[in-house]
Write an enzyme that holds these catalytic residues in place. Structure first.
Site, PDB file in Angstrom:
ATOM      1  N   ARG A   1      56.346 101.332  39.294  1.00 26.68           N
ATOM      2  CA  ARG A   1      57.452 100.647  38.603  1.00 26.68           C
ATOM      3  C   ARG A   1      57.854 101.345  37.306  1.00 26.68           C
ATOM      4  O   ARG A   1      58.870 101.002  36.707  1.00 26.68           O
ATOM      5  CB  ARG A   1      57.102  99.173  38.350  1.00 26.68           C
ATOM      6  CG  ARG A   1      58.257  98.362  37.806  1.00 26.68           C
ATOM      7  CD  ARG A   1      57.988  96.863  37.790  1.00 26.68           C
ATOM      8  NE  ARG A   1      56.646  96.521  37.363  1.00 26.68           N
ATOM      9  CZ  ARG A   1      56.232  96.544  36.095  1.00 26.68           C
ATOM     10  NH1 ARG A   1      57.042  96.888  35.130  1.00 26.68           N
ATOM     11  NH2 ARG A   1      54.991  96.223  35.794  1.00 26.68           N
TER      12      ARG A   1
ATOM     13  N   TYR B   1      83.686  99.139  45.126  1.00 30.32           N
ATOM     14  CA  TYR B   1      82.826  98.699  46.230  1.00 30.32           C
ATOM     15  C   TYR B   1      82.604  97.188  46.087  1.00 30.32           C
ATOM     16  O   TYR B   1      82.328  96.701  44.977  1.00 30.32           O
ATOM     17  CB  TYR B   1      81.509  99.468  46.141  1.00 30.32           C
ATOM     18  CG  TYR B   1      80.452  98.979  47.085  1.00 30.32           C
ATOM     19  CD1 TYR B   1      80.546  99.232  48.453  1.00 30.32           C
ATOM     20  CD2 TYR B   1      79.353  98.272  46.631  1.00 30.32           C
ATOM     21  CE1 TYR B   1      79.577  98.783  49.323  1.00 30.32           C
ATOM     22  CE2 TYR B   1      78.376  97.825  47.496  1.00 30.32           C
ATOM     23  CZ  TYR B   1      78.498  98.080  48.844  1.00 30.32           C
ATOM     24  OH  TYR B   1      77.531  97.625  49.699  1.00 30.32           O
TER      25      TYR B   1
ATOM     26  N   ASP C   1      80.827 105.740  40.313  1.00 33.93           N
ATOM     27  CA  ASP C   1      80.147 105.590  41.596  1.00 33.93           C
ATOM     28  C   ASP C   1      80.585 106.786  42.439  1.00 33.93           C
ATOM     29  O   ASP C   1      81.733 106.852  42.893  1.00 33.93           O
ATOM     30  CB  ASP C   1      80.561 104.261  42.242  1.00 33.93           C
ATOM     31  CG  ASP C   1      79.772 103.975  43.512  1.00 33.93           C
ATOM     32  OD1 ASP C   1      79.373 104.945  44.183  1.00 33.93           O
ATOM     33  OD2 ASP C   1      79.576 102.782  43.836  1.00 33.93           O
TER      34      ASP C   1
ATOM     35  N   LYS D   1      73.600 106.194  51.621  1.00 34.50           N
ATOM     36  CA  LYS D   1      74.708 106.825  52.324  1.00 34.50           C
ATOM     37  C   LYS D   1      74.431 108.323  52.551  1.00 34.50           C
ATOM     38  O   LYS D   1      73.570 108.642  53.327  1.00 34.50           O
ATOM     39  CB  LYS D   1      76.008 106.569  51.558  1.00 34.50           C
ATOM     40  CG  LYS D   1      76.182 105.101  51.117  1.00 34.50           C
ATOM     41  CD  LYS D   1      76.292 104.118  52.271  1.00 34.50           C
ATOM     42  CE  LYS D   1      76.100 102.653  51.874  1.00 34.50           C
ATOM     43  NZ  LYS D   1      76.896 102.173  50.762  1.00 34.50           N
TER      44      LYS D   1
HETATM   45  C1  LIG Z   1      76.848 101.125  49.828  1.00 25.42           C
HETATM   46  C2  LIG Z   1      77.500 101.340  48.528  1.00 25.42           C
HETATM   47  C3  LIG Z   1      76.954 100.803  47.343  1.00 25.42           C
HETATM   48  C4  LIG Z   1      75.734  99.909  47.331  1.00 25.42           C
HETATM   49  O1  LIG Z   1      74.599 100.580  47.762  1.00 25.42           O
HETATM   50  P1  LIG Z   1      73.337  99.855  48.467  1.00 25.42           P
HETATM   51  O2  LIG Z   1      72.427 100.992  48.723  1.00 25.42           O
HETATM   52  O3  LIG Z   1      73.851  99.158  49.684  1.00 25.42           O
HETATM   53  O4  LIG Z   1      72.790  98.886  47.478  1.00 25.42           O
HETATM   54  C5  LIG Z   1      77.611 101.084  46.158  1.00 25.42           C
HETATM   55  N1  LIG Z   1      78.738 101.815  46.124  1.00 25.42           N
HETATM   56  C6  LIG Z   1      79.285 102.332  47.242  1.00 25.42           C
HETATM   57  C7  LIG Z   1      80.544 103.136  47.129  1.00 25.42           C
HETATM   58  C8  LIG Z   1      78.697 102.106  48.476  1.00 25.42           C
HETATM   59  O5  LIG Z   1      79.264 102.615  49.578  1.00 25.42           O
END
Ligand SMILES: *Cc1c(COP(=O)(O)O)cnc(C)c1O
Length: 391
Positions: free
Chosen positions: A48, A102, A174, A199
């Site tokens: 952690r 998102y 992001d 992703k």
């Molecule tokens: C999937 C996604 C997230 C969130 O990610 P998790 O791993 O599902 O918590 C944030 N931003 C974008 C653009 C995403 O595609």
């Protein structure tokens, strides 16, 4: 080795490797220990604290990929976002957010921030002027997402970063949709880069993880909060993620190439109304995308011609899966009107341009001819249904 000079695929393959001194194995060993020596050591390690050997080393790869000094790995993309926001915002502060975020990020802000008295404004658009007019005296952070989901709008990263700098405001992005293969926002002045590593970092639809990259000073500030919030990732998954990231450059480049071909092909298809892809010259921000991206990415959206049912179309696909999430080596589609934007009214969806026939397409690495055949066939079957119902 100075990692700044290394090429993309060398960074993916090698930066942050743990040398196996004991057995001389070729890959990083996995350290699952949740308990480490405490007396007379320089670093007190604990999962952690985000500093187990695997966590610490993989962070170096992520930092190298995003051209930053440091990075932290989290248990999900949302853990990365929430820990980052809570590190820089407190009661009475204000954050400016791009309107096309998102869904999970918007929900997090709308549901949680009021409880803590953190103020927020969603912009009206993604031009620099939209951000400027949303800034208040107590604004501490501006958060953007480009390319955006699901209409692939492009925000001018440098303009927003310059605007924020001139007012002493921090910026975060992001960068999930582009991945570090296609976009490095720090080069345009952004302070903090976050990813859903679920992703493109993972790329095989079998990992849930997140990351934030930035200067050592900023990452230390996030770390101080993160150790309290506790969103660290298990070492087993960290190790899986390292394995996945070795091929990220290869995968994402192949996916990007496929996406560009599919976008061009779909754009000419008689049953497709419109294609949203920053790599098409018809995209309103094609030149901007070209100037700030290394590649146009592997996400695109397209609109079926009026009358063609998106649900039926997805059911008729044989190879391409209709599934949530994105960025795997396998191609997937979803219908935003039936999923991410289902809770909005028809009118609200129309206003933001999410038509019923809109399909978001995460392009994988399959052979182009098979992807085209699958879509052609599904469209044909969808068109035939209409003719039958009409008769
Ligand atoms: C999937 C996604 C997230 C969130 O990610 P998790 O791993 O599902 O918590 C944030 N931003 C974008 C653009 C995403 O595609």
């Amino acid at each position: 080795m100075t990692k700044e000079k290394l090429g993309l695929n060398t960074i993916c393959t090698h930066v942050g490797e743990i040398k196996d001194e004991q057995f001389k194995g070729a890959i990083s060993p996995i350290y699952l220990s949740s308990s480490y020596e405490f007396l007379d050591v320089d670093v007190k390690r604990y999962p952690r604290y985000f500093n187990t050997p695997n966590q610490e080393h993989l962070s170096k790869k992520i930092a190298a990929l995003e051209h930053t000094e440091a990075a932290l790995i989290f248990a999900s993309g949302m853990a990365a976002i929430s820990h980052m926001f809570f590190a820089f915002l407190k009661t009475g502060d204000h954050i400016v957010l791009q309107n096309t975020l998102y869904g999970g990020t918007s929900n997090f802000i709308r549901e949680e921030f009021p409880k803590y008295g953190i103020e927020f404004t969603f912009t009206n658009g993604s031009n620099a002027s939209d951000f400027e007019s949303a800034i208040q005296a107590n604004t501490k952070l501006i958060h953007i997402e480009t390319p955006s989901n699901p209409l692939l709008t492009i925000t001018d990263i440098k303009k927003v970063a310059d605007l924020a700098k001139s007012k002493g405001i921090l910026t975060s992005i992001d960068n999930t949709f582009a991945s570090p293969v296609n976009q490095n926002p720090v080069d345009f002045g952004i302070d903090l880069v976050m990813h859903s590593a679920t992703k493109y970092f993972g790329g095989h639809s079998d990992i849930c993880a997140g990351a934030v990259a930035g200067s050592q000073e900023h990452i230390d500030i996030i770390w101080n909060v993160s150790k309290n919030l506790g969103g660290s990732l298990s070492d087993f998954t960290v190790w899986m993620l390292e394995r996945s990231m070795k091929t990220m450059g290869l995968r994402v480049k192949a996916q990007t190439k496929n996406a560009r071909k599919m976008a061009k092909w779909l754009n000419k298809h008689e049953s497709i109304e419109k294609v949203y892809y920053p790599g098409l010259k018809s995209h309103p921000d094609y030149e901007l995308a070209k100037s700030q991206m290394n590649g146009f990415g592997a996400m695109l959206s397209f609109e079926l011609k009026e009358g063609l049912d998106a649900h039926k179309f997805q059911k008729e696909l044989r190879l391409i899966k209709s599934s949530m999430s994105l960025a795997g080596v396998e191609s997937t589609v979803i219908s935003p009107a039936l999923t991410s934007h289902a809770l909005l009214s028809q009118e609200e969806r129309d206003t933001i341009g999410i038509k019923d026939g809109l399909i978001r397409f995460s392009v994988g690495i399959e052979s182009i001819k098979d992807l085209k055949a699958d879509i052609s066939n599904a469209i044909l079957k969808t068109v035939n249904t209409i003719e039958k119902t009409d008769a």
